[in-house]
Design a protein around this motif. Structure first.
Motif, mmCIF file in Angstrom:
data_model
loop_
_atom_site.group_PDB
_atom_site.id
_atom_site.type_symbol
_atom_site.label_atom_id
_atom_site.label_comp_id
_atom_site.label_asym_id
_atom_site.label_seq_id
_atom_site.Cartn_x
_atom_site.Cartn_y
_atom_site.Cartn_z
ATOM 1 N N VAL A 116 0.851 -1.189 0.000
ATOM 2 C CA VAL A 116 0.000 0.000 0.000
ATOM 3 C C VAL A 116 0.887 1.239 0.000
ATOM 4 C CG1 VAL A 116 -1.790 1.268 1.237
ATOM 5 C CG2 VAL A 116 -1.826 -1.232 1.214
ATOM 6 N N GLU A 117 0.649 2.121 -0.957
ATOM 7 C CA GLU A 117 1.420 3.358 -1.050
ATOM 8 C C GLU A 117 1.047 4.267 0.114
ATOM 9 O OE1 GLU A 117 3.760 3.729 -3.324
ATOM 10 O OE2 GLU A 117 3.231 1.927 -4.437
ATOM 11 N N THR A 118 2.059 4.863 0.746
ATOM 12 C CA THR A 118 1.795 5.741 1.892
ATOM 13 C C THR A 118 1.931 7.211 1.532
ATOM 14 O OG1 THR A 118 4.098 5.511 2.581
ATOM 15 C CG2 THR A 118 2.483 4.020 3.592
ATOM 16 N N GLU A 119 2.538 7.479 0.378
ATOM 17 C CA GLU A 119 2.612 8.864 -0.089
ATOM 18 C C GLU A 119 2.431 8.874 -1.596
ATOM 19 O OE1 GLU A 119 7.179 10.022 -0.501
ATOM 20 O OE2 GLU A 119 6.624 9.586 1.574
ATOM 21 N N TYR A 120 2.011 10.014 -2.095
ATOM 22 C CA TYR A 120 1.705 10.113 -3.516
ATOM 23 C C TYR A 120 2.492 11.242 -4.147
ATOM 24 C CZ TYR A 120 -0.804 10.992 -7.827
ATOM 25 O OH TYR A 120 -1.122 11.193 -9.134
ATOM 26 N N THR A 121 3.210 10.899 -5.203
ATOM 27 C CA THR A 121 3.872 11.899 -6.022
ATOM 28 C C THR A 121 3.499 11.590 -7.459
ATOM 29 O OG1 THR A 121 5.736 11.954 -4.486
ATOM 30 C CG2 THR A 121 6.089 12.918 -6.670
ATOM 31 N N TYR A 122 2.799 12.500 -8.096
ATOM 32 C CA TYR A 122 2.367 12.253 -9.470
ATOM 33 C C TYR A 122 3.573 12.187 -10.393
ATOM 34 C CZ TYR A 122 0.233 12.715 -14.023
ATOM 35 O OH TYR A 122 -0.138 12.506 -15.333
ATOM 36 N N SER A 123 3.584 11.181 -11.245
ATOM 37 C CA SER A 123 4.622 11.028 -12.251
ATOM 38 C C SER A 123 3.961 11.021 -13.622
ATOM 39 C CB SER A 123 5.372 9.707 -12.039
ATOM 40 O OG SER A 123 6.171 9.425 -13.163
ATOM 41 N N THR A 124 4.587 11.677 -14.568
ATOM 42 C CA THR A 124 4.026 11.709 -15.922
ATOM 43 C C THR A 124 4.415 10.468 -16.728
ATOM 44 O OG1 THR A 124 5.955 12.913 -16.752
ATOM 45 C CG2 THR A 124 4.063 14.230 -15.999
ATOM 46 N N GLU A 125 5.226 9.572 -16.157
ATOM 47 C CA GLU A 125 5.718 8.420 -16.922
ATOM 48 C C GLU A 125 4.586 7.557 -17.478
ATOM 49 O OE1 GLU A 125 8.686 4.559 -16.581
ATOM 50 O OE2 GLU A 125 8.154 5.632 -14.757
ATOM 51 N N TYR A 126 3.580 7.266 -16.665
ATOM 52 C CA TYR A 126 2.477 6.405 -17.109
ATOM 53 C C TYR A 126 1.782 7.021 -18.320
ATOM 54 C CZ TYR A 126 -1.384 3.093 -16.745
ATOM 55 O OH TYR A 126 -2.294 2.093 -16.992
ATOM 56 N N LYS A 127 1.455 8.312 -18.212
ATOM 57 C CA LYS A 127 0.781 8.996 -19.318
ATOM 58 C C LYS A 127 1.670 9.030 -20.566
ATOM 59 C CE LYS A 127 -1.748 12.883 -18.853
ATOM 60 N NZ LYS A 127 -1.995 14.330 -18.693
ATOM 61 N N ASP A 161 -6.713 9.063 1.201
ATOM 62 C CA ASP A 161 -6.339 10.120 0.256
ATOM 63 C C ASP A 161 -5.308 9.674 -0.769
ATOM 64 O OD1 ASP A 161 -8.090 11.811 1.491
ATOM 65 O OD2 ASP A 161 -6.563 12.792 2.737
ATOM 66 N N VAL A 162 -4.269 8.970 -0.325
ATOM 67 C CA VAL A 162 -3.196 8.542 -1.234
ATOM 68 C C VAL A 162 -3.746 7.570 -2.272
ATOM 69 C CG1 VAL A 162 -1.013 7.289 -1.407
ATOM 70 C CG2 VAL A 162 -1.350 8.955 0.419
ATOM 71 N N GLY A 163 -4.485 6.557 -1.812
ATOM 72 C CA GLY A 163 -5.067 5.582 -2.736
ATOM 73 C C GLY A 163 -6.005 6.234 -3.729
ATOM 74 N N TYR A 164 -6.817 7.164 -3.249
ATOM 75 C CA TYR A 164 -7.753 7.854 -4.141
ATOM 76 C C TYR A 164 -7.004 8.677 -5.189
ATOM 77 C CZ TYR A 164 -11.492 10.729 -5.928
ATOM 78 O OH TYR A 164 -12.370 11.352 -6.765
ATOM 79 N N GLN A 165 -5.927 9.356 -4.792
ATOM 80 C CA GLN A 165 -5.148 10.150 -5.746
ATOM 81 C C GLN A 165 -4.530 9.270 -6.828
ATOM 82 O OE1 GLN A 165 -2.574 12.049 -2.835
ATOM 83 N NE2 GLN A 165 -3.474 14.049 -3.293
ATOM 84 N N ILE A 166 -4.018 8.110 -6.441
ATOM 85 C CA ILE A 166 -3.442 7.165 -7.407
ATOM 86 C C ILE A 166 -4.517 6.729 -8.399
ATOM 87 C CG2 ILE A 166 -2.490 4.828 -7.665
ATOM 88 C CD1 ILE A 166 -1.096 5.324 -4.913
ATOM 89 N N TYR A 167 -5.669 6.339 -7.874
ATOM 90 C CA TYR A 167 -6.784 5.869 -8.702
ATOM 91 C C TYR A 167 -7.272 6.976 -9.635
ATOM 92 C CZ TYR A 167 -11.359 3.766 -9.736
ATOM 93 O OH TYR A 167 -12.463 3.243 -10.359
#
Length: 199
Positions: A116-127, A161-167
Motif C-alpha cells: 500500500v502506497e503511503t505517499e503520492y507523487t504524481y509522475s508523468t511516466e504512465y501517461k 487520500d493517497v489511494g484515491y489520488q493514485i486511482y
C-alpha cells in the motif's frame, strides 16, 4: 499481466511481423501498473531470441517444450486434472474451481503481498507510455479495460487520500490519452462475490 513499459515494444514487433498496424488492440490497464514489479527480461531479449536463426526449430526441440508437451498430454489423458487453468482448442479457458476455503486462503495470501502506497507523487511516466502507444498507432482503435479487483483488494489499495489520488490520476491519464477506459475497477456485484475469483 504485462507491464505497461512492455506494451509498446511488443506492439511494434507484432506490427513489424504482421506488416501493418492492427485494427483494434485491447490493453489491460490498472492504477498501480507503473509500480508493478517486472519479473521478466526486457522485451528486447525475447524479440532478439525470436529473431535468432533457427529459433522456431530449436524451440520445437527444447527441454522446456518437452516438459510442456508432457504436461499437456497428462491433461488429455486425465481430463479431471486441468491444473489451475487450461485452454481448449478454441482458446477458451477452463479453470480449476477451488472450494470456498481454498479461495479465501488464496486471497488472504495475495492480500499479504499487496504493498500500500503511503505517499503520492504524481509522475508523468504512465501517461507518456500511454501517449507513445497511441502516437505509434494512429489508425488503431484501442480498447482499454481494467480488471475487477475483489472488494478487499480494491479497498486496501485505494482507500484513503493517497489511494484515491493514485486511482484518480490513473483514470484521468487513460481518458486524456485514449478518450475512454472500460473501468471495472470499482466495488460492484462481481467484485463482492468471491466465487468470481475461483482461481
Amino acid at each position: 499481466a504485462m507491464h505497461i513499459r512492455e506494451y509498446n515494444d511488443y506492439i511494434e514487433y507484432a506490427k513489424l511481423k504482421r506488416g501493418e498496424e492492427f485494427n483494434v488492440i485491447y490493453l489491460e490497464v490498472f492504477p498501480n501498473q507503473i509500480s508493478f514489479p517486472v519479473t521478466f527480461e526486457e522485451p528486447e531479449v525475447y524479440i532478439n531470441l525470436a529473431n535468432s536463426p533457427f529459433y522456431r526449430v530449436k524451440s520445437l526441440f527444447s527441454f522446456d517444450t518437452y516438459e510442456k508437451a508432457k504436461a499437456n498430454y497428462e491433461l488429455v489423458v486425465e481430463p479431471n486434472n486441468i491444473g489451475s487453468r487450461s485452454y481448449n482448442r478454441d482458446n477458451i479457458a477452463i479453470a480449476k474451481v477451488l472450494n470456498e476455503e481454498e479461495v479465501e486462503n488464496t486471497l488472504a495470501e495475495q492480500m499479504k503481498k499487496i504493498v500500500v502506497e503511503t505517499e503520492y507523487t504524481y509522475s508523468t511516466e504512465y501517461k507518456e507510455l500511454l501517449r507513445e502507444i497511441r502516437e505509434n498507432n494512429p489508425n488503431t482503435q484501442f480498447v482499454l479495460y481494467s480488471p475487477p479487483y475483489f472488494k478487499e483488494r480494491f479497498f486496501k489499495l485505494f482507500k484513503g487520500d493517497v489511494g484515491y489520488q493514485i486511482y484518480e490520476s490513473w483514470l484521468q491519464d487513460c481518458i486524456e490519452v485514449f478518450g475512454e477506459v472500460n473501468n471495472f475497477l470499482y466495488v460492484n456485484a462481481v467484485s463482492e462475490d468471491l466465487s468470481n475469483y475461483f482461481d
